[in-house]
Design a protein around this motif. Structure first.
Motif, PDB file in Angstrom:
ATOM      1  N   ASP A 148     -46.950  -8.936 102.370  1.00 64.94           N
ATOM      2  CA  ASP A 148     -47.744  -8.187 101.394  1.00 64.94           C
ATOM      3  C   ASP A 148     -46.978  -8.064 100.083  1.00 64.94           C
ATOM      4  OD1 ASP A 148     -50.108  -7.376 102.965  1.00 64.94           O
ATOM      5  OD2 ASP A 148     -48.632  -6.330 104.193  1.00 64.94           O
ATOM      6  N   ILE A 149     -47.668  -8.330  98.968  1.00 65.07           N
ATOM      7  CA  ILE A 149     -47.068  -8.228  97.646  1.00 65.07           C
ATOM      8  C   ILE A 149     -47.920  -7.278  96.813  1.00 65.07           C
ATOM      9  CG2 ILE A 149     -46.426  -9.450  95.539  1.00 65.07           C
ATOM     10  CD1 ILE A 149     -46.252 -12.015  97.272  1.00 65.07           C
ATOM     11  N   THR A 150     -47.308  -6.228  96.290  1.00 61.02           N
ATOM     12  CA  THR A 150     -48.016  -5.277  95.440  1.00 61.02           C
ATOM     13  C   THR A 150     -47.651  -5.527  93.983  1.00 61.02           C
ATOM     14  OG1 THR A 150     -48.036  -3.600  97.182  1.00 61.02           O
ATOM     15  CG2 THR A 150     -48.416  -2.846  94.926  1.00 61.02           C
ATOM     16  N   VAL A 151     -48.664  -5.671  93.150  1.00 59.26           N
ATOM     17  CA  VAL A 151     -48.457  -5.850  91.715  1.00 59.26           C
ATOM     18  C   VAL A 151     -48.951  -4.597  91.009  1.00 59.26           C
ATOM     19  CG1 VAL A 151     -48.889  -7.327  89.719  1.00 59.26           C
ATOM     20  CG2 VAL A 151     -48.865  -8.329  92.014  1.00 59.26           C
ATOM     21  N   SER A 152     -48.054  -3.894  90.330  1.00 58.43           N
ATOM     22  CA  SER A 152     -48.418  -2.653  89.650  1.00 58.43           C
ATOM     23  C   SER A 152     -49.316  -2.934  88.448  1.00 58.43           C
ATOM     24  CB  SER A 152     -47.157  -1.925  89.179  1.00 58.43           C
ATOM     25  OG  SER A 152     -46.313  -1.632  90.279  1.00 58.43           O
ATOM     26  N   ASP A 153     -50.178  -1.974  88.128  1.00 59.91           N
ATOM     27  CA  ASP A 153     -51.085  -2.123  86.991  1.00 59.91           C
ATOM     28  C   ASP A 153     -50.312  -2.448  85.714  1.00 59.91           C
ATOM     29  OD1 ASP A 153     -53.071  -1.539  88.721  1.00 59.91           O
ATOM     30  OD2 ASP A 153     -53.564   0.438  87.903  1.00 59.91           O
ATOM     31  N   GLY A 154     -50.819  -3.449  84.989  1.00 56.23           N
ATOM     32  CA  GLY A 154     -50.178  -3.877  83.759  1.00 56.23           C
ATOM     33  C   GLY A 154     -49.154  -4.971  83.947  1.00 56.23           C
ATOM     34  N   ASN A 155     -48.733  -5.198  85.182  1.00 49.85           N
ATOM     35  CA  ASN A 155     -47.775  -6.254  85.488  1.00 49.85           C
ATOM     36  C   ASN A 155     -48.504  -7.518  85.931  1.00 49.85           C
ATOM     37  OD1 ASN A 155     -45.695  -4.515  84.866  1.00 49.85           O
ATOM     38  ND2 ASN A 155     -45.301  -3.945  86.996  1.00 49.85           N
ATOM     39  N   HIS A 156     -47.759  -8.605  86.030  1.00 49.00           N
ATOM     40  CA  HIS A 156     -48.363  -9.881  86.402  1.00 49.00           C
ATOM     41  C   HIS A 156     -47.565 -10.550  87.510  1.00 49.00           C
ATOM     42  CE1 HIS A 156     -45.339 -11.031  83.339  1.00 49.00           C
ATOM     43  NE2 HIS A 156     -45.185 -12.110  84.107  1.00 49.00           N
ATOM     44  N   PHE A 157     -48.169 -11.590  88.065  1.00 46.15           N
ATOM     45  CA  PHE A 157     -47.570 -12.327  89.182  1.00 46.15           C
ATOM     46  C   PHE A 157     -48.003 -13.785  89.050  1.00 46.15           C
ATOM     47  CE2 PHE A 157     -47.152 -13.868  93.517  1.00 46.15           C
ATOM     48  CZ  PHE A 157     -45.984 -13.256  93.953  1.00 46.15           C
ATOM     49  N   THR A 158     -47.069 -14.712  89.247  1.00 50.30           N
ATOM     50  CA  THR A 158     -47.342 -16.133  89.051  1.00 50.30           C
ATOM     51  C   THR A 158     -47.264 -16.880  90.372  1.00 50.30           C
ATOM     52  OG1 THR A 158     -46.437 -16.066  86.802  1.00 50.30           O
ATOM     53  CG2 THR A 158     -46.604 -18.231  87.852  1.00 50.30           C
ATOM     54  N   VAL A 159     -48.262 -17.741  90.613  1.00 43.77           N
ATOM     55  CA  VAL A 159     -48.296 -18.573  91.820  1.00 43.77           C
ATOM     56  C   VAL A 159     -48.185 -20.034  91.411  1.00 43.77           C
ATOM     57  CG1 VAL A 159     -49.618 -19.259  93.851  1.00 43.77           C
ATOM     58  CG2 VAL A 159     -49.728 -16.895  93.031  1.00 43.77           C
ATOM     59  N   CYS A 160     -47.216 -20.727  92.010  1.00 50.63           N
ATOM     60  CA  CYS A 160     -47.026 -22.163  91.793  1.00 50.63           C
ATOM     61  C   CYS A 160     -47.341 -22.918  93.078  1.00 50.63           C
ATOM     62  CB  CYS A 160     -45.590 -22.473  91.386  1.00 50.63           C
ATOM     63  SG  CYS A 160     -45.098 -21.764  89.792  1.00 50.63           S
ATOM     64  N   GLY A 161     -47.789 -24.155  92.918  1.00 56.78           N
ATOM     65  CA  GLY A 161     -48.043 -25.016  94.063  1.00 56.78           C
ATOM     66  C   GLY A 161     -46.869 -25.936  94.331  1.00 56.78           C
ATOM     67  N   ASP A 162     -47.162 -27.097  94.864  1.00 60.44           N
ATOM     68  CA  ASP A 162     -46.134 -28.065  95.254  1.00 60.44           C
ATOM     69  C   ASP A 162     -45.208 -28.401  94.085  1.00 60.44           C
ATOM     70  OD1 ASP A 162     -48.634 -28.226  96.705  1.00 60.44           O
ATOM     71  OD2 ASP A 162     -47.817 -29.939  97.784  1.00 60.44           O
ATOM     72  N   ILE A 163     -43.911 -28.464  94.363  1.00 61.72           N
ATOM     73  CA  ILE A 163     -42.908 -28.928  93.398  1.00 61.72           C
ATOM     74  C   ILE A 163     -42.394 -30.312  93.795  1.00 61.72           C
ATOM     75  CG2 ILE A 163     -40.670 -28.456  92.340  1.00 61.72           C
ATOM     76  CD1 ILE A 163     -42.827 -26.538  91.449  1.00 61.72           C
ATOM     77  N   HIS A 164     -42.230 -30.554  95.089  1.00 66.18           N
ATOM     78  CA  HIS A 164     -41.846 -31.862  95.632  1.00 66.18           C
ATOM     79  C   HIS A 164     -40.642 -32.484  94.926  1.00 66.18           C
ATOM     80  CE1 HIS A 164     -44.459 -32.703  98.943  1.00 66.18           C
ATOM     81  NE2 HIS A 164     -45.561 -32.462  98.246  1.00 66.18           N
TER      82      HIS A 164
END
Length: 267
Positions: free
Chosen positions: A34-50
């Motif tokens: 579980d990942i909680t992101v506080s209001d006003g903050n952001h979170f980045t998701v990346c896919g394959d780097i290979h």
């Protein structure tokens, strides 16, 4: 990171420290994180780097280095095919050791001993470190979580491993990822982010926006001509903001340079 950029190797002593510390951290984590992101903050998701280390550096250039204020999830398939896989995995592991909440890592289908033997990571590790590290990385990969939930609203899974509908998130939490059993069921969520497949623009949106594929290795294997992408989510809405980017130059080391000899004939 600068040494890696200049094609220098990390001393085995420090590589051991990074990998062993990462192993202990991952062992303590659940299969579903579980990942909680506080209001006003952001979170980045990346896919394959290979193994495309220089494109990973470009992501950090565009979006900033991982930190508590700028956290990332890398959604599997960090290694293989690209010939800078060791640099990629040690960099990601080092960030995890430095600040656990800055970076999250999910297991992809290339985080496995059988794939690494064929597609280059095993050969690269033997060449740059030693054979002992091959077994160590295989053990650490088995400790990687299987999926992540961002603030209970979206589910990020690394690859297509599901075949049955209707399974709850609670059932994923109960999976023993250290046993031989494998995740084969499809959980419910408002948004599913997956990786594992090359997309021309680095991403693809399907099912009325409920499924996004993100792939972060541009010009995959130096021949596909695709863009890479990552997704930024800002709380509280957590609406996906997708950023596409092009490949950057890298040293003249071909993809699959450390791969199985049979595969290298066709690369």
């Amino acid at each position: 990171m600068d040494d890696f950029k200049n094609q220098k190797c990390l001393h085995k002593r420090y590589a051991y420290q990074i990998v062993l510390q990462t192993r202990e951290m991952l062992r303590a984590m659940p299969s579903l994180v579980d990942i909680t992101v506080s209001d006003g903050n952001h979170f980045t998701v990346c896919g394959d780097i290979h193994g495309q280390y220089f494109d990973l550096l470009n992501i950090f250039e565009i979006n900033g280095l991982p930190s508590q204020e700028n956290p990332y999830l890398f959604n599997g398939d960090f290694v293989d095919r690209g010939s800078f896989s060791l640099e990629v995995i040690l960099t990601l592991f080092a960030f995890k050791c430095m600040c656990p909440s800055a970076i999250y890592l999910a297991r992809g289908n290339h985080e496995s001993k059988s794939m690494n033997k064929i597609y280059g990571f095993e050969g690269e590790v033997k060449s740059k470190l030693s054979e002992t590290f091959v077994e160590l990385f295989a053990e650490v990969f088995c400790c990687l979580p299987l999926a992540h939930v961002i603030k209970q609203q979206g589910l990020c899974c690394p690859w297509r491993s599901f075949s049955v509908d209707g399974v709850k998130l609670s059932q994923i939490r109960e999976i023993d990822r250290f046993s031989c059993s494998h995740l084969r069921k499809h959980p419910l969520a408002d948004l599913i982010v997956r990786s594992h497949e090359v997309k021309d623009e680095g991403y693809e949106i399907e099912h009325d926006g409920k499924l996004i594929t993100v792939f972060s290795a541009p010009n995959y294997c130096d021949q596909m001509g695709n863009k890479g992408a990552f997704i930024r989510f800002k709380a509280p809405e957590l609406k996906p903001d997708i950023v596409s980017f092009s490949a950057v130059p890298h040293p003249d080391v071909k993809p699959m340079a450390y791969a199985n000899n049979f595969l290298r004939m066709f690369s």
